[in-house]
Design a protein around this motif. Sequence first.
Motif, PDB file in Angstrom:
ATOM      1  N   ALA A   3      29.507  49.723  43.613  1.00  0.00           N
ATOM      2  CA  ALA A   3      28.954  48.645  44.446  1.00  0.00           C
ATOM      3  C   ALA A   3      29.975  47.521  44.589  1.00  0.00           C
ATOM      4  CB  ALA A   3      27.681  48.096  43.808  1.00  0.00           C
ATOM      5  N   ILE A   4      29.998  46.950  45.757  1.00  0.00           N
ATOM      6  CA  ILE A   4      30.904  45.828  46.023  1.00  0.00           C
ATOM      7  C   ILE A   4      30.101  44.542  45.898  1.00  0.00           C
ATOM      8  CG2 ILE A   4      32.408  44.726  47.713  1.00  0.00           C
ATOM      9  CD1 ILE A   4      32.859  47.486  48.935  1.00  0.00           C
ATOM     10  N   SER A   5      30.478  43.692  44.946  1.00  0.00           N
ATOM     11  CA  SER A   5      29.728  42.437  44.744  1.00  0.00           C
ATOM     12  C   SER A   5      30.142  41.421  45.793  1.00  0.00           C
ATOM     13  CB  SER A   5      30.004  41.880  43.347  1.00  0.00           C
ATOM     14  OG  SER A   5      31.383  41.618  43.187  1.00  0.00           O
ATOM     15  N   SER A   6      29.167  40.645  46.244  1.00  0.00           N
ATOM     16  CA  SER A   6      29.456  39.607  47.234  1.00  0.00           C
ATOM     17  C   SER A   6      30.134  38.430  46.550  1.00  0.00           C
ATOM     18  CB  SER A   6      28.163  39.134  47.896  1.00  0.00           C
ATOM     19  OG  SER A   6      27.282  38.635  46.921  1.00  0.00           O
ATOM     20  N   PRO A   7      31.107  37.825  47.225  1.00  0.00           N
ATOM     21  CA  PRO A   7      31.811  36.695  46.602  1.00  0.00           C
ATOM     22  C   PRO A   7      30.867  35.517  46.379  1.00  0.00           C
ATOM     23  CG  PRO A   7      32.395  36.874  48.920  1.00  0.00           C
ATOM     24  CD  PRO A   7      31.585  38.090  48.590  1.00  0.00           C
ATOM     25  N   GLN A   8      31.041  34.803  45.254  1.00  0.00           N
ATOM     26  CA  GLN A   8      30.228  33.626  44.994  1.00  0.00           C
ATOM     27  C   GLN A   8      30.717  32.452  45.845  1.00  0.00           C
ATOM     28  OE1 GLN A   8      30.453  32.858  40.812  1.00  0.00           O
ATOM     29  NE2 GLN A   8      28.761  34.253  40.360  1.00  0.00           N
ATOM     30  N   THR A   9      29.776  31.598  46.228  1.00  0.00           N
ATOM     31  CA  THR A   9      30.138  30.399  46.966  1.00  0.00           C
ATOM     32  C   THR A   9      30.979  29.488  46.066  1.00  0.00           C
ATOM     33  OG1 THR A   9      28.078  30.508  48.201  1.00  0.00           O
ATOM     34  CG2 THR A   9      29.242  28.399  48.211  1.00  0.00           C
ATOM     35  N   PRO A  10      32.160  29.089  46.520  1.00  0.00           N
ATOM     36  CA  PRO A  10      33.000  28.231  45.667  1.00  0.00           C
ATOM     37  C   PRO A  10      32.274  26.945  45.290  1.00  0.00           C
ATOM     38  CG  PRO A  10      34.206  29.000  47.604  1.00  0.00           C
ATOM     39  CD  PRO A  10      32.780  29.370  47.825  1.00  0.00           C
ATOM     40  N   ARG A  11      32.446  26.509  44.077  1.00  0.00           N
ATOM     41  CA  ARG A  11      31.822  25.280  43.631  1.00  0.00           C
ATOM     42  C   ARG A  11      32.620  24.086  44.125  1.00  0.00           C
ATOM     43  NH1 ARG A  11      30.773  25.095  37.457  1.00  0.00           N
ATOM     44  NH2 ARG A  11      29.007  23.789  38.053  1.00  0.00           N
ATOM     45  N   LEU A  12      31.915  23.058  44.567  1.00  0.00           N
ATOM     46  CA  LEU A  12      32.580  21.825  44.972  1.00  0.00           C
ATOM     47  C   LEU A  12      33.125  21.120  43.739  1.00  0.00           C
ATOM     48  CD1 LEU A  12      29.922  20.495  47.513  1.00  0.00           C
ATOM     49  CD2 LEU A  12      32.096  21.596  48.047  1.00  0.00           C
ATOM     50  N   PRO A  13      34.165  20.290  43.906  1.00  0.00           N
ATOM     51  CA  PRO A  13      34.711  19.558  42.759  1.00  0.00           C
ATOM     52  C   PRO A  13      33.646  18.746  42.017  1.00  0.00           C
ATOM     53  CG  PRO A  13      36.208  19.396  44.604  1.00  0.00           C
ATOM     54  CD  PRO A  13      34.974  20.085  45.121  1.00  0.00           C
ATOM     55  N   CYS A  14      32.696  18.165  42.751  1.00  0.00           N
ATOM     56  CA  CYS A  14      31.665  17.358  42.106  1.00  0.00           C
ATOM     57  C   CYS A  14      30.736  18.212  41.252  1.00  0.00           C
ATOM     58  CB  CYS A  14      30.868  16.568  43.140  1.00  0.00           C
ATOM     59  SG  CYS A  14      29.819  17.580  44.198  1.00  0.00           S
ATOM     60  N   GLU A  15      30.646  19.497  41.557  1.00  0.00           N
ATOM     61  CA  GLU A  15      29.807  20.393  40.765  1.00  0.00           C
ATOM     62  C   GLU A  15      30.572  20.953  39.571  1.00  0.00           C
ATOM     63  OE1 GLU A  15      26.838  22.540  43.839  1.00  0.00           O
ATOM     64  OE2 GLU A  15      28.973  22.770  44.345  1.00  0.00           O
ATOM     65  N   ALA A  16      31.849  21.190  39.748  1.00  0.00           N
ATOM     66  CA  ALA A  16      32.656  21.761  38.673  1.00  0.00           C
ATOM     67  C   ALA A  16      32.922  20.748  37.559  1.00  0.00           C
ATOM     68  CB  ALA A  16      33.978  22.272  39.237  1.00  0.00           C
ATOM     69  N   ALA A  17      33.152  19.498  37.921  1.00  0.00           N
ATOM     70  CA  ALA A  17      33.465  18.457  36.929  1.00  0.00           C
ATOM     71  C   ALA A  17      32.846  17.139  37.405  1.00  0.00           C
ATOM     72  CB  ALA A  17      34.970  18.319  36.749  1.00  0.00           C
ATOM     73  N   PRO A  18      31.539  17.000  37.264  1.00  0.00           N
ATOM     74  CA  PRO A  18      30.844  15.842  37.860  1.00  0.00           C
ATOM     75  C   PRO A  18      31.355  14.479  37.391  1.00  0.00           C
ATOM     76  CG  PRO A  18      29.273  17.517  37.158  1.00  0.00           C
ATOM     77  CD  PRO A  18      30.595  17.925  36.624  1.00  0.00           C
ATOM     78  N   LEU A  19      31.573  14.321  36.086  1.00  0.00           N
ATOM     79  CA  LEU A  19      31.984  13.004  35.600  1.00  0.00           C
ATOM     80  C   LEU A  19      33.400  12.655  36.030  1.00  0.00           C
ATOM     81  CD1 LEU A  19      30.449  12.815  32.015  1.00  0.00           C
ATOM     82  CD2 LEU A  19      29.462  12.142  34.207  1.00  0.00           C
ATOM     83  N   ALA A  20      34.303  13.630  36.005  1.00  0.00           N
ATOM     84  CA  ALA A  20      35.667  13.373  36.475  1.00  0.00           C
ATOM     85  C   ALA A  20      35.659  13.016  37.958  1.00  0.00           C
ATOM     86  CB  ALA A  20      36.548  14.599  36.224  1.00  0.00           C
ATOM     87  N   TRP A  21      34.798  13.676  38.708  1.00  0.00           N
ATOM     88  CA  TRP A  21      34.699  13.396  40.143  1.00  0.00           C
ATOM     89  C   TRP A  21      34.177  11.977  40.383  1.00  0.00           C
ATOM     90  CZ3 TRP A  21      30.713  12.480  43.741  1.00  0.00           C
ATOM     91  CH2 TRP A  21      31.074  12.628  45.079  1.00  0.00           C
ATOM     92  N   LEU A  22      33.188  11.567  39.617  1.00  0.00           N
ATOM     93  CA  LEU A  22      32.663  10.213  39.754  1.00  0.00           C
ATOM     94  C   LEU A  22      33.723   9.169  39.396  1.00  0.00           C
ATOM     95  CD1 LEU A  22      29.041  10.618  38.320  1.00  0.00           C
ATOM     96  CD2 LEU A  22      29.656  10.083  40.685  1.00  0.00           C
TER      97      LEU A  22
END
Length: 439
Positions: A3-22
């Motif tokens: 089976a070919i897995s569908s690519p995951q939606t890339p995470r936005l910077p604010c989601e990957a590292a919320p406090l650093a982004w703030l």
Amino acid sequence: MTAISSPQTPRLPCEAAPLAWLRELADTAVAAVHPDALLEGQLPEPPAGRTLVVGAGKAAAAMAAALERAWQAHHPEAPLSGLVVTRYGHGTACERIEVLEASHPMPDDLGERAARRMLEAVGELGEEDLVIALISGGGSALMSQPAPGVSLAEKQAINRALLRCGAPIREINTVRRHLSAIKGGRLAAAAHPARVVTWLISDVPGDAPSLVASGPTLPDGSTPAEALAILERHAIRVPASMRAHLAAGGASPRPGDPGFARDETRVLARAADALEAARAAAEAAGVEVRLLGDDLEGEARELGRAQGRLALALRDTLRGRPLLLLSGGETSVTVRGHGRGGRNVEYLLGLAATLQGAEGIHALAIDTDGIDGSEDNAGALYAPGDWARAGAMKLDPNAHLSRNDAYTFFEALDRLIVTGPTRTNVNDFRAILVLPRTP
């Protein structure tokens, strides 16, 4: 067959590292209102006579340095001199303009001397001379020449009582204007017939120019009776000499005074500009933004609680896109205990006590001058996991609030933001990042 897995939606910077982004967002907001970014196209033409610079506030030294650079680039042969006063630690090097430092938020004798020297300097000017006044938040305490019959010690006591009772800055500065020999337009009146150009970095909700640093170069629409009524409403003891001064009704220059006809005022930066810079950066990063206001006032902890409830309500309406709630203004703190804190950490603790670790909500609150109250931090950060961490460390948010000890709470969690003086000041910057709930 594999089976070919569908690519995951890339995470936005604010989601990957919320406090650093703030943190990056806050840096963007502060940079947008720093004096280095504000003077393009602002310089007046040199007059036939002298150009004298005066000023006061947490941004005064940086404004003076930026003015010197621009003046050298555009008018290298024209004379320029003067003096400004800023808070201890907020100075910067200038060549033609003397930079003084004094105490804030409690005025001291050095601020009194600075005010006296400015009054003496502008009093020597004539009609062909120009005054450039560099005024920013904090200037009211830093430029502290008392009115005749009022002592500096009496002004300090009144200032301390107003700060502790939670009075809004509009009321505090109304009292300060009528207990001063330099505020409420009196500095400009002393300079006339010279022309006065005032450049402002506003830290007051609503950005009324006459309220910034108690308006030393702008006519005053308030009255001594209003100042006395404010003190009585907050049950602040008024010394007999001060009461007599206010009751005598010695008026400051009033709006429409013909002596101010040639003067000019420009607001170079305000809270709305910092919020707009943050909004643009967040939207460019794919985040939805809602502005809650650039002029919010009231008790810091109560605003935190209210915005915490709003964040909880909006979290359940998100459809896959992060939401950023931005606000500015100047809250107040009614001091009930003997803890360490400032209005931004108190706001954040009120918010944290409401969220109680709710998933996906992160927040930041700072004073844009880099100093929250009288501590060494600009503000603090909050993440959902901090609630459980606080519990494990036996930190009781409500107990810390009861003694105005939010600094100690966030210090224990290693969430304080320490920037040092930013040398600008458009007051509070608050950002709440609400992430969509995971399926």
